[in-house]
Motif scaffolding. Structure first.
Motif, PDB file in Angstrom:
ATOM      1  N   LEU A 177       0.826  -1.210   0.000  1.00 17.39           N
ATOM      2  CA  LEU A 177       0.000   0.000   0.000  1.00 17.39           C
ATOM      3  C   LEU A 177       0.859   1.258   0.000  1.00 17.39           C
ATOM      4  CD1 LEU A 177      -2.772  -1.007   2.575  1.00 17.39           C
ATOM      5  CD2 LEU A 177      -3.017  -0.810   0.095  1.00 17.39           C
ATOM      6  N   LEU A 178       1.947   1.221   0.773  1.00 19.41           N
ATOM      7  CA  LEU A 178       2.828   2.382   0.842  1.00 19.41           C
ATOM      8  C   LEU A 178       3.479   2.664  -0.507  1.00 19.41           C
ATOM      9  CD1 LEU A 178       3.950   4.426   2.975  1.00 19.41           C
ATOM     10  CD2 LEU A 178       5.953   2.937   3.132  1.00 19.41           C
ATOM     11  N   SER A 179       3.913   1.619  -1.183  1.00 16.62           N
ATOM     12  CA  SER A 179       4.537   1.792  -2.502  1.00 16.62           C
ATOM     13  C   SER A 179       3.554   2.375  -3.507  1.00 16.62           C
ATOM     14  CB  SER A 179       5.079   0.450  -3.006  1.00 16.62           C
ATOM     15  OG  SER A 179       6.062  -0.062  -2.134  1.00 16.62           O
ATOM     16  N   LEU A 180       2.324   1.863  -3.489  1.00 16.60           N
ATOM     17  CA  LEU A 180       1.316   2.356  -4.436  1.00 16.60           C
ATOM     18  C   LEU A 180       0.943   3.810  -4.147  1.00 16.60           C
ATOM     19  CD1 LEU A 180      -1.060  -0.755  -4.666  1.00 16.60           C
ATOM     20  CD2 LEU A 180       0.432   0.134  -6.468  1.00 16.60           C
ATOM     21  N   THR A 181       0.666   4.122  -2.882  1.00 14.53           N
ATOM     22  CA  THR A 181       0.247   5.484  -2.553  1.00 14.53           C
ATOM     23  C   THR A 181       1.386   6.479  -2.759  1.00 14.53           C
ATOM     24  OG1 THR A 181       0.706   4.952  -0.223  1.00 14.53           O
ATOM     25  CG2 THR A 181      -1.588   4.837  -0.958  1.00 14.53           C
ATOM     26  N   THR A 182       2.624   6.071  -2.454  1.00 16.51           N
ATOM     27  CA  THR A 182       3.757   6.974  -2.680  1.00 16.51           C
ATOM     28  C   THR A 182       3.956   7.240  -4.160  1.00 16.51           C
ATOM     29  OG1 THR A 182       4.855   6.171  -0.672  1.00 16.51           O
ATOM     30  CG2 THR A 182       6.227   7.310  -2.277  1.00 16.51           C
ATOM     31  N   THR A 183       3.778   6.221  -4.980  1.00 15.85           N
ATOM     32  CA  THR A 183       3.903   6.411  -6.429  1.00 15.85           C
ATOM     33  C   THR A 183       2.864   7.394  -6.945  1.00 15.85           C
ATOM     34  OG1 THR A 183       4.811   4.189  -6.746  1.00 15.85           O
ATOM     35  CG2 THR A 183       3.806   5.250  -8.658  1.00 15.85           C
ATOM     36  N   PHE A 184       1.609   7.219  -6.529  1.00 18.02           N
ATOM     37  CA  PHE A 184       0.563   8.135  -6.972  1.00 18.02           C
ATOM     38  C   PHE A 184       0.783   9.540  -6.416  1.00 18.02           C
ATOM     39  CE2 PHE A 184      -1.706   4.312  -8.190  1.00 18.02           C
ATOM     40  CZ  PHE A 184      -2.454   4.724  -9.282  1.00 18.02           C
ATOM     41  N   ILE A 201       9.163   5.694 -14.160  1.00 16.60           N
ATOM     42  CA  ILE A 201      10.063   5.425 -13.027  1.00 16.60           C
ATOM     43  C   ILE A 201      10.046   6.565 -12.017  1.00 16.60           C
ATOM     44  CG2 ILE A 201      12.255   6.467 -13.771  1.00 16.60           C
ATOM     45  CD1 ILE A 201      13.601   3.803 -13.129  1.00 16.60           C
ATOM     46  N   TYR A 202       9.248   7.576 -12.267  1.00 19.67           N
ATOM     47  CA  TYR A 202       9.223   8.761 -11.398  1.00 19.67           C
ATOM     48  C   TYR A 202       8.830   8.394  -9.968  1.00 19.67           C
ATOM     49  CZ  TYR A 202       8.606  13.748 -10.309  1.00 19.67           C
ATOM     50  OH  TYR A 202       8.726  15.012  -9.789  1.00 19.67           O
ATOM     51  N   GLY A 203       7.817   7.555  -9.820  1.00 18.57           N
ATOM     52  CA  GLY A 203       7.406   7.147  -8.483  1.00 18.57           C
ATOM     53  C   GLY A 203       8.495   6.400  -7.744  1.00 18.57           C
ATOM     54  N   VAL A 204       9.252   5.579  -8.464  1.00 17.29           N
ATOM     55  CA  VAL A 204      10.349   4.842  -7.844  1.00 17.29           C
ATOM     56  C   VAL A 204      11.420   5.803  -7.343  1.00 17.29           C
ATOM     57  CG1 VAL A 204      12.129   3.085  -8.221  1.00 17.29           C
ATOM     58  CG2 VAL A 204       9.883   2.845  -9.309  1.00 17.29           C
ATOM     59  N   LEU A 205      11.663   6.871  -8.102  1.00 18.20           N
ATOM     60  CA  LEU A 205      12.636   7.881  -7.661  1.00 18.20           C
ATOM     61  C   LEU A 205      12.235   8.473  -6.313  1.00 18.20           C
ATOM     62  CD1 LEU A 205      13.248   9.802 -11.025  1.00 18.20           C
ATOM     63  CD2 LEU A 205      14.778   8.165  -9.930  1.00 18.20           C
ATOM     64  N   PHE A 206      10.956   8.727  -6.131  1.00 17.90           N
ATOM     65  CA  PHE A 206      10.485   9.270  -4.861  1.00 17.90           C
ATOM     66  C   PHE A 206      10.548   8.231  -3.753  1.00 17.90           C
ATOM     67  CE2 PHE A 206       9.351  13.100  -6.867  1.00 17.90           C
ATOM     68  CZ  PHE A 206       8.919  14.013  -5.910  1.00 17.90           C
ATOM     69  N   ILE A 207      10.176   7.001  -4.053  1.00 20.70           N
ATOM     70  CA  ILE A 207      10.233   5.943  -3.037  1.00 20.70           C
ATOM     71  C   ILE A 207      11.656   5.777  -2.527  1.00 20.70           C
ATOM     72  CG2 ILE A 207      10.012   3.454  -2.660  1.00 20.70           C
ATOM     73  CD1 ILE A 207       7.622   3.501  -4.598  1.00 20.70           C
ATOM     74  N   VAL A 208      12.602   5.682  -3.440  1.00 19.54           N
ATOM     75  CA  VAL A 208      14.008   5.512  -3.052  1.00 19.54           C
ATOM     76  C   VAL A 208      14.517   6.760  -2.338  1.00 19.54           C
ATOM     77  CG1 VAL A 208      16.354   5.168  -3.917  1.00 19.54           C
ATOM     78  CG2 VAL A 208      14.466   3.849  -4.880  1.00 19.54           C
TER      79      VAL A 208
END
Length: 399
Positions: A177-184, A201-208
């Motif tokens: 859930l955290l990965s999905l909501t952070t991506t959005f 890959i923009y959401g992954v940049l924020f997650i990392v």
């Protein structure tokens, strides 16, 4: 001093955060009267950095419940305290909603009326739906933080295997859930500043990036607490070494995902994608890019390869402090050009005084909230058998 004794470091952090936050937020409020557009741009920049530490800390707490090990067990209460700031950050998101028309071109009817692409995206990119999605993100983050923290604190009364199992199950679902909501959230709050540009890959940049910010903050805090009981015993070299190895791993991951996006855009050479880098490799932004390459990747990577450095809380804390500052620079590099140019114009590098006021003001307020939350519980999860064994076996010595 035991694990439940108030920490002088946290007390000083609470006082300093409130004082600095109040002063810089007053300056930012004055900036609102001078230039409202700049106020909202600076506010979003500061907000995205500090909310990221809370979200990243929530991810680290859940990751540790799944994997175990002392790297996350010793700073667990601080991860939970940072995550519990997220409901307050939800309130601090209100100015972003109120200033949406100053931040996002898709929130400006006169722009949408003459832009065919924005008209096609209007079903998703509109202020009511934007606000509703943000409510969902903060609701998910807040509920996860509350449930995780609540069950974790209950373990202080005695470790319960059944409760530990529930924590692992919650963390497994929560990380998804955290990965999905952070991506959005990254797409909504960051990428939609330039609504004609997109990146998968923009959401992954924020997650990392947010996880790296949270980990760096954790290590800096641990380095400050290393000479204070109970951390003189709990923060052993092996634990510091594990935190150092994790910092090295996320530094490499940050370099990998950023290079991956650059390589994909460069090799594709599509006019819809290339403006992101074209705008960030001229007008002074190229200097920031080089600084990120050197001080966010190459130098920390070289330093973190040294075994002894990763076993010293003080030296590792210095590297983590550099990483935390560079994370702020990285965020500015990612969204700075789009805050003004919205993906259409080449904007020269300019750091406004309100950018600093927002980062320091919101930062001071966040640190105040964090320290207050951290002081509501023992600084160590005293009910965990591993912590009890560590405290019983380790001699008290400063790092």
């Amino acid at each position: 001093m035991n694990a439940a004794t108030p920490s002088p470091v946290l007390e000083r952090l609470e006082r300093a955060g409130l004082t600095a936050g109040g002063l810089f937020l007053l300056a930012l409020a004055a900036g609102f009267a001078i230039d409202r557009g700049q106020f909202f741009r600076s506010y979003l920049f500061g907000f995205l950095f500090w909310v990221g530490i809370g979200v990243g800390s929530l991810g680290l707490a859940m990751l540790n419940h799944l994997t175990g090990r002392l790297w996350g067990l010793v700073p667990r209460r601080f991860h939970e305290a940072a995550a519990r700031t997220l409901p307050a950050m939800a309130l601090l998101f209100i100015p972003v909603v109120l200033g949406a028309s100053s931040l996002y071109t898709w929130a400006q009817p006169e722009v949408v009326a003459v832009d065919e692409l924005l008209q096609k995206k209007a079903a998703y990119l509109n202020v009511p739906f934007f606000t509703a999605r943000a409510v969902v993100y903060f609701a998910v983050w807040g509920l996860l933080a509350w449930r995780l923290s609540s069950w974790s604190r209950q373990q202080d009364g005695g470790a319960d295997p059944a409760r530990a199992g529930r924590l692992r199950s919650l963390s497994a679902v929560g990380l998804v859930l955290l990965s999905l909501t952070t991506t959005f959230a990254a797409v909504d709050w960051g990428m939609s500043l330039a609504p004609h540009w997109f990146s998968t890959i923009y959401g992954v940049l924020f997650i990392v990036g947010w996880t790296l910010s949270a980990l760096s903050f954790t290590i800096v805090l641990m380095s400050r607490l290393a000479g204070e009981e109970p951390f003189t015993r709990a923060l052993q070299p092996v634990t510091v070494h594990d935190l150092g190895k994790l910092l090295l791993a996320f530094t490499m991951l940050w370099g990998y995902v950023n290079f991956s996006q650059f390589l994909i855009v460069w090799s594709g050479n599509i006019s819809e994608e290339t403006p992101f880098y074209l705008q960030r490799l001229q007008g002074g932004w190229q200097v920031v890019a080089v600084a990120l390459l050197v001080f966010h990747f190459a130098l920390p990577l070289a330093l973190l390869l040294y075994h002894d450095l990763k076993r010293s809380a003080r030296t590792l804390g210095a590297v983590a402090a550099l990483m935390l500052v560079m994370q702020l620079v990285d965020l500015f590099w990612m969204i700075g050009p789009d805050l003004v140019g919205h993906g259409h114009e080449n904007v020269p590098l300019r750091v406004h005084w309100m950018d600093l006021a927002a980062a320091l003001g919101l930062g001071g307020l966040w640190l105040f909230l964090f320290a207050r939350q951290a002081r509501t519980a023992p600084v160590l999860p005293v009910g965990e058998p591993e912590v009890r064994q560590l405290m019983a076996a380790a001699p008290a010595e400063a790092h």
